[in-house]
Scaffold this motif. Structure first.
Motif, PDB file in Angstrom:
ATOM      1  N   LEU A  68      -3.981 -22.496  24.690  1.00 42.22           N
ATOM      2  CA  LEU A  68      -4.235 -21.906  26.318  1.00 42.22           C
ATOM      3  C   LEU A  68      -3.709 -23.377  26.618  1.00 42.22           C
ATOM      4  CD1 LEU A  68      -4.471 -20.040  28.705  1.00 42.22           C
ATOM      5  CD2 LEU A  68      -6.758 -20.362  28.365  1.00 42.22           C
ATOM      6  N   ARG A  69      -2.965 -23.711  27.251  1.00 40.14           N
ATOM      7  CA  ARG A  69      -2.465 -24.429  28.830  1.00 40.14           C
ATOM      8  C   ARG A  69      -2.967 -24.635  30.121  1.00 40.14           C
ATOM      9  NH1 ARG A  69      -0.121 -29.181  26.076  1.00 40.14           N
ATOM     10  NH2 ARG A  69       0.745 -29.755  27.916  1.00 40.14           N
ATOM     11  N   LEU A  70      -3.515 -25.493  30.859  1.00 47.30           N
ATOM     12  CA  LEU A  70      -3.820 -25.428  32.725  1.00 47.30           C
ATOM     13  C   LEU A  70      -2.894 -25.718  32.763  1.00 47.30           C
ATOM     14  CD1 LEU A  70      -7.059 -24.184  32.798  1.00 47.30           C
ATOM     15  CD2 LEU A  70      -4.997 -22.733  32.298  1.00 47.30           C
ATOM     16  N   SER A  71      -2.589 -25.936  34.220  1.00 52.77           N
ATOM     17  CA  SER A  71      -0.925 -26.487  34.675  1.00 52.77           C
ATOM     18  C   SER A  71      -1.604 -26.576  36.059  1.00 52.77           C
ATOM     19  CB  SER A  71       0.194 -25.928  34.046  1.00 52.77           C
ATOM     20  OG  SER A  71       0.488 -25.078  34.731  1.00 52.77           O
TER      21      SER A  71
ATOM     22  N   GLY B 124       0.547 -40.434  30.699  1.00 52.66           N
ATOM     23  CA  GLY B 124       0.838 -39.420  28.365  1.00 52.66           C
ATOM     24  C   GLY B 124       1.922 -38.418  29.584  1.00 52.66           C
ATOM     25  N   ASP B 125       1.572 -37.111  28.929  1.00 56.44           N
ATOM     26  CA  ASP B 125       2.253 -36.087  29.202  1.00 56.44           C
ATOM     27  C   ASP B 125       1.433 -35.287  30.034  1.00 56.44           C
ATOM     28  OD1 ASP B 125       4.461 -36.500  27.411  1.00 56.44           O
ATOM     29  OD2 ASP B 125       4.316 -35.333  26.078  1.00 56.44           O
ATOM     30  N   THR B 126       0.296 -35.159  30.768  1.00 49.37           N
ATOM     31  CA  THR B 126      -0.975 -34.933  30.939  1.00 49.37           C
ATOM     32  C   THR B 126      -1.201 -35.000  32.945  1.00 49.37           C
ATOM     33  OG1 THR B 126      -2.173 -35.206  29.734  1.00 49.37           O
ATOM     34  CG2 THR B 126      -3.116 -34.487  31.097  1.00 49.37           C
ATOM     35  N   PHE B 127      -0.762 -36.349  32.725  1.00 50.30           N
ATOM     36  CA  PHE B 127      -0.598 -36.477  34.439  1.00 50.30           C
ATOM     37  C   PHE B 127       0.719 -37.343  34.552  1.00 50.30           C
ATOM     38  CE2 PHE B 127      -2.137 -39.392  37.878  1.00 50.30           C
ATOM     39  CZ  PHE B 127      -2.742 -38.194  38.669  1.00 50.30           C
ATOM     40  N   THR B 128       0.512 -36.762  35.807  1.00 46.73           N
ATOM     41  CA  THR B 128       1.932 -36.970  36.652  1.00 46.73           C
ATOM     42  C   THR B 128       1.672 -37.290  38.471  1.00 46.73           C
ATOM     43  OG1 THR B 128       3.655 -36.424  35.713  1.00 46.73           O
ATOM     44  CG2 THR B 128       3.901 -37.166  37.371  1.00 46.73           C
TER      45      THR B 128
ATOM     46  N   ARG C  47       6.249 -38.241  51.047  1.00 45.46           N
ATOM     47  CA  ARG C  47       6.527 -37.403  50.387  1.00 45.46           C
ATOM     48  C   ARG C  47       5.533 -38.061  48.698  1.00 45.46           C
ATOM     49  NH1 ARG C  47       7.873 -31.255  48.831  1.00 45.46           N
ATOM     50  NH2 ARG C  47       7.357 -31.250  46.456  1.00 45.46           N
ATOM     51  N   THR C  48       3.960 -36.519  48.805  1.00 45.71           N
ATOM     52  CA  THR C  48       3.843 -37.776  47.505  1.00 45.71           C
ATOM     53  C   THR C  48       3.378 -36.243  46.363  1.00 45.71           C
ATOM     54  OG1 THR C  48       1.764 -36.130  48.803  1.00 45.71           O
ATOM     55  CG2 THR C  48       2.170 -39.524  48.841  1.00 45.71           C
ATOM     56  N   ASP C  49       3.606 -36.333  45.276  1.00 45.54           N
ATOM     57  CA  ASP C  49       3.005 -35.597  44.178  1.00 45.54           C
ATOM     58  C   ASP C  49       2.027 -35.501  43.542  1.00 45.54           C
ATOM     59  OD1 ASP C  49       5.714 -33.025  44.677  1.00 45.54           O
ATOM     60  OD2 ASP C  49       6.333 -35.467  45.384  1.00 45.54           O
ATOM     61  N   LEU C  50       1.434 -34.837  43.366  1.00 45.79           N
ATOM     62  CA  LEU C  50       0.412 -34.492  41.843  1.00 45.79           C
ATOM     63  C   LEU C  50       0.301 -33.721  40.667  1.00 45.79           C
ATOM     64  CD1 LEU C  50      -2.816 -36.056  43.917  1.00 45.79           C
ATOM     65  CD2 LEU C  50      -1.316 -37.067  42.651  1.00 45.79           C
ATOM     66  N   GLY C  51       0.469 -34.649  39.666  1.00 45.31           N
ATOM     67  CA  GLY C  51       0.919 -32.634  39.126  1.00 45.31           C
ATOM     68  C   GLY C  51      -0.049 -32.782  37.472  1.00 45.31           C
ATOM     69  N   VAL C  52      -0.933 -32.007  36.894  1.00 45.36           N
ATOM     70  CA  VAL C  52      -1.473 -31.900  35.895  1.00 45.36           C
ATOM     71  C   VAL C  52      -1.494 -30.914  34.912  1.00 45.36           C
ATOM     72  CG1 VAL C  52      -3.758 -31.995  34.943  1.00 45.36           C
ATOM     73  CG2 VAL C  52      -3.444 -33.194  36.725  1.00 45.36           C
TER      74      VAL C  52
END
Length: 326
Positions: free
Chosen positions: A232-235, A177-181, A215-220
């Motif tokens: 309230l949004r946290l990233s 979704g828009d949560t985890f990449t 190269r690795t990338d993790l995003g929440v």
């Protein structure tokens, strides 16, 4: 597309360019920044802030004498194949011919612009499912009529003999979704000389082209709870970059490097705060490594033996940023 392994830009189609040194503006290619930021193309030189004092227009005769005018065109062959094996899985193959323009500062006044001829071949496969997962794997071969590498005698990149690059590129991308990449990419490249010169021999590795790049990338990014009726949004994000097996002149190898970056942020109403860190674990690494003879003592006999010279990489660096929207 420019691979992070050092493979050259794959030029496509027909392209126009300035012919003589000083005859036209060059091009800059923006590099994509992955760590929580989108593509940021570079500005073309001279796109803003030009001086009102312009050079007067020259006639054709004056331009030929001055050595500043000129233009050229190139039509390159290109062939691509995309075949769907099963739903979501495609077999890919491509062939292309193009050229690479040199650095403008390496040209003398009135010098004809020497272009590098590039011939590239790729074959691979790509899989995608429901816009949540994608994977690709490709093998490539690139031939260059001449190449570039840093020369300590002139302190800039200079032309080298013809080279060949063989390698493999792989990439995995997953989203929830828009949560985890999540994104992981790796490339292996073996770059060798096809011809010899007074300094390099055919079959030897091209200096400064790393063998393996990862190269690795993790995003929440997610909403946490309601505060005063607003969400309230946290990233948070973590990125790693690794370079292995970097060849140097005189058959030496550079040190490997592995760097971790991280960031955390919060957003509520019109206020956003973010803290980020580069080289999170404060590792010692070398941003650049070179091998050449040098002399730093005035009253001693200069040595002609090559020695290792390094540029230290940046230590742990913290950044704080805030944003207020009206």
């Amino acid at each position: 597309r420019r691979h992070t392994s050092g493979a050259p830009t794959h030029e496509r189609g027909e392209r126009r360019c300035g012919g003589d040194a000083g005859g036209g503006s060059g091009e800059r290619t923006g590099r994509r920044r992955v760590f929580g930021r989108g593509a940021s193309p570079g500005q073309a030189p001279g796109s803003a802030g030009r001086s009102a004092l312009r050079r007067p227009e020259l006639s054709d005769r004056e331009r030929r004498r001055d050595g500043r005018g000129g233009a050229c065109s190139h039509a390159g062959k290109k062939l691509s194949l995309d075949y769907a094996l099963v739903p979501g899985l495609h077999a890919l193959a491509s062939y292309g011919e193009g050229f690479r323009s040199p650095q403008a500062r390496s040209l003398g006044d009135g010098e004809r612009t020497p272009f590098t001829t590039v011939t590239s071949t790729e074959i691979g496969a790509r899989f995608a499912r429901d816009q949540t997962f994608a994977a690709s794997l490709a093998a490539f071969r690139t031939l260059l009529s001449d190449d570039l590498a840093f020369d300590e005698r002139t302190a800039r990149n200079e032309r080298l003999p013809a080279t060949e690059r063989l390698g493999v590129v792989a990439e995995l991308v997953g989203t929830l979704g828009d949560t985890f990449t999540s994104s992981t990419g790796a490339s292996y490249t073996r770059a060798t000389f096809r011809e010899s010169s007074d300094r390099y021999r055919a079959g030897k590795l091209v200096p400064y082209v790393p063998g393996l790049v990862v190269r690795t990338d993790l995003g929440v990014d997610m909403p946490v709870y309601q505060v005063a009726g607003r969400t309230l949004r946290l990233s948070a994000g973590v990125a790693t970059s690794a370079l292995y097996s970097r060849p140097l002149p005189y058959d030496e190898l550079g040190h490997d490097s592995w760097i971790v970056d991280a960031r955390v942020g919060a957003e509520w109403r019109e206020l956003a705060l973010e803290v980020s860190a580069t080289n999170l674990f404060d590792l010692r690494w070398y941003d650049g490594e070179y091998v050449y003879p040098s002399h730093f003592e005035q009253n001693s006999t200069p040595s002609l033996l090559p020695a290792r010279h390094v540029t230290a990489g940046a230590p742990r660096t913290l950044f704080w940023s805030g944003r207020l929207r009206f």
